[in-house]
Design a protein around this motif. Structure first.
Motif, PDB file in Angstrom:
ATOM      1  N   TRP A 265      63.352  -7.101  -1.895  1.00  0.00           N
ATOM      2  CA  TRP A 265      62.809  -6.199  -2.413  1.00  0.00           C
ATOM      3  C   TRP A 265      63.221  -5.303  -3.424  1.00  0.00           C
ATOM      4  N   LEU A 266      64.496  -5.109  -3.240  1.00  0.00           N
ATOM      5  CA  LEU A 266      65.317  -4.111  -4.111  1.00  0.00           C
ATOM      6  C   LEU A 266      65.717  -4.707  -5.413  1.00  0.00           C
TER       7      LEU A 266
ATOM      8  N   LYS B  77      60.526  -6.209  -8.244  1.00  0.00           N
ATOM      9  CA  LYS B  77      60.058  -5.721  -9.543  1.00  0.00           C
ATOM     10  C   LYS B  77      60.158  -6.651 -10.888  1.00  0.00           C
TER      11      LYS B  77
ATOM     12  N   GLU C 172      55.297  -0.313 -10.169  1.00  0.00           N
ATOM     13  CA  GLU C 172      55.906   0.864  -9.898  1.00  0.00           C
ATOM     14  C   GLU C 172      55.665   1.152  -8.281  1.00  0.00           C
TER      15      GLU C 172
ATOM     16  N   LYS D  84      58.465   0.207  -4.593  1.00  0.00           N
ATOM     17  CA  LYS D  84      59.287   0.791  -3.898  1.00  0.00           C
ATOM     18  C   LYS D  84      58.810   1.434  -2.649  1.00  0.00           C
TER      19      LYS D  84
ATOM     20  N   ARG E  60      58.469  -1.837  -0.313  1.00  0.00           N
ATOM     21  CA  ARG E  60      59.744  -2.219   0.015  1.00  0.00           C
ATOM     22  C   ARG E  60      60.289  -1.360   1.293  1.00  0.00           C
ATOM     23  N   ARG E  61      59.873   0.063   1.305  1.00  0.00           N
ATOM     24  CA  ARG E  61      60.240   0.695   2.447  1.00  0.00           C
ATOM     25  C   ARG E  61      59.201   0.607   3.865  1.00  0.00           C
TER      26      ARG E  61
END
Length: 503
Positions: free
Chosen positions: A90-91, A95, A274, A277, A280-281
């Motif tokens: 994900w990190l 994106k 955007e 993030k 991902r969390r």
């Protein structure tokens, strides 16, 4: 009465999936809608559908089963590797892949590879499509087999009838609703998995007298609660896990995420880059908690056997199934909850199968038939062809799953390694190294995939240090080959470099 509650819960669950499939069928106007949902996924659906399609029945059957059989060591290092792999995927990938795939108009993973490297020969497209078909069709078959085994053991149905019936439901909502149906149903199924985990823990702890009882019993077994040893129940002794090499090999499961088509497609489909993030969390927290709870259930099941709540388990992977059946005996309400728990096991499997069928279908209909072979069809006929190919792929999966004694988790492990080694290094280099070219991508993809077969069937049987999980050597070989061949062949054209830098 106990069985009635379970049947009601599962029938309602399966009917809900079919209704969602029919609902989203109306929103599929183009092949892009069918295979990528028009890039309209919200952050919550993206996060939870990605993780639901990732886990398969391994979450509710495999993890508790291994923990029950030998302790937490093996599953801890596996879960840690998967958790880190989830977060890193994900990190660093999500994106950039989302932006890149939209810029070069890619709908599938093979599309992305071809467009990224401007491979006009279609070799990269064909190779990556065939890899998806080779590894995903048996993977789909293993999922059908898992559903068949569950229904057969629960209701005494013939295995073949149970397997085909469950496969028909998965095919039904996936073929009609496409990517959006698969994603939204996966989101719903992740909620059902969560409820199942919570319900099993609550019932288990209440039946044995609390978490202190579980802790005291588990720690009394030599090597059972250890990160460097396991417990052999046959001899009653502590067994060394194997040291740092074994730990690294086990954690290497996390490398597989960088090459999983059905997970990477979620990144390509999110509506707003955007919001990644937030996704991902959500996904990282859920994955760590879900795997931790699943491991705890395996440990708790041993305590339930020790205090007499459960009989000794002949098959440790059926721990949650047996716990649910025991819960169902208490009341009709409890049997409904038990049905939800068992639906959670189905959800793990179905949420993986639907995504895999779509990925394999897109590789055949779009990448092989349309783009490689040049078969031109109208938009309507492309949609028809997409559904026909999906049904054919599912039918092959059913044929593979006809043997009830097939190894479900062995197939999952091998396919995971195959995708991780063939696609993972190429995906990372495609996104982060502008010097990578199509020659390196082709050789690296082939080399990583071939190494999986060589290591699994020729090198691994030698034992010793060669006994490590085949994903690790396969990933390293694929990475090195892509780098070396890219450096030995002409640099990418200016157009490719400019697109890379713009991303």
């Amino acid at each position: 009465m106990a069985t009635l509650g379970i049947v009601i819960a599962i029938v309602v669950y399966l009917a809900g999936l079919l209704i969602m499939g029919a609902t989203f069928a109306k929103e599929n106007h183009t092949v892009g809608d069918y295979y990528l949902g028009g890039r309209k996924l919200g952050p919550f659906v993206t996060a939870m559908s990605a993780e639901a399609s990732d886990m398969s029945s391994w979450l509710l059957m495999g993890l508790p089963g291994i923990a029950y059989a030998s302790g937490i060591c093996d599953v801890f290092w596996t879960a840690l590797g998967l958790g880190i792999g989830t977060y890193m995927n994900w990190l660093i990938v999500a994106k950039r892949l989302r932006r890149y795939s939209e810029k070069n108009n890619s709908v599938t993973i093979p599309d992305f590879f071809e467009h990224r490297f401007r491979d006009k020969s279609h070799a990269l497209l064909l190779i990556s499509s065939l890899i998806i078909v080779v590894f995903f069709i048996p993977y789909v078959g293993s999922g059908f087999a898992a559903c068949g085994k569950l229904f057969s053991s629960l209701f005494g149905l013939d295995y073949t009838v149970a397997m085909i019936a469950s496969a028909a439901v998965i095919i039904g909502y996936t073929a009609t609703g496409g990517f959006m149906a698969a994603s939204v149903t996966d989101f719903v199924q992740s909620i059902i998995m969560t409820i199942a985990l919570i319900a099993v823990v609550c019932f288990g702890l209440s039946s044995v007298g609390g978490i202190d009882v579980v802790s005291n019993f588990a720690t009394s077994i030599d090597g059972y609660i250890s990160l460097l040893a396991t417990h052999d129940f046959a001899t009653g002794s502590r067994v060394s896990y194997g040291g740092i090499i074994t730990i690294i090999s086990t954690m290497a499961w996390g490398l597989g995420y960088f090459g999983m088509p059905h997970i990477l497609l979620r990144f390509m489909a999110i509506e707003d880059p955007e919001k990644i993030k937030l996704s991902r969390r959500i996904s990282t927290v859920w994955v760590f908690i879900a795997m931790g709870v699943a491991i705890f259930i395996g440990v708790m099941a041993h305590t339930m056997v020790n205090v007499g709540v459960l009989d000794e388990l002949a098959d440790s992977e059926r721990a949650i199934v047996i716990i649910a059946q025991t819960l169902a005996e208490h009341s009709f309400a409890a049997s409904l909850l038990a049905g939800v728990i068992l639906a959670g096991i189905l959800a793990c499997t179905m949420s993986t199968c639907d995504s895999q069928m779509l990925a394999a279908s897109s590789s055949v209909s779009e990448n092989i038939l349309h783009e490689t072979l040049g078969i031109e069809l109208s938009e309507h006929m492309q949609m028809v062809m997409a559904r026909i190919v999906l049904i054919v792929i599912a039918a092959i999966g059913i044929i593979i799953a006809r043997d009830p004694n097939s190894s479900v988790f062995g197939i999952v492990s091998f396919a995971w390694a195959g995708f991780g080694a063939a696609f993972g290094p190429i995906m990372l280099l495609a996104l982060f190294w502008k010097r990578a070219n199509r020659y390196g991508a082709i050789v690296g993809m082939l080399g990583g995939g071939i190494m999986i077969f060589l290591w699994k069937f020729m090198i691994k049987p030698l034992g010793g240090i060669f006994g490590i999980y085949e994903l690790l050597p396969g990933f390293i070989v694929g990475l090195l080959l892509c780098v070396v061949v890219s450096l030995l062949t002409p640099a990418p054209e200016k157009e490719i470099v400019e697109e890379f830098e713009s991303i």
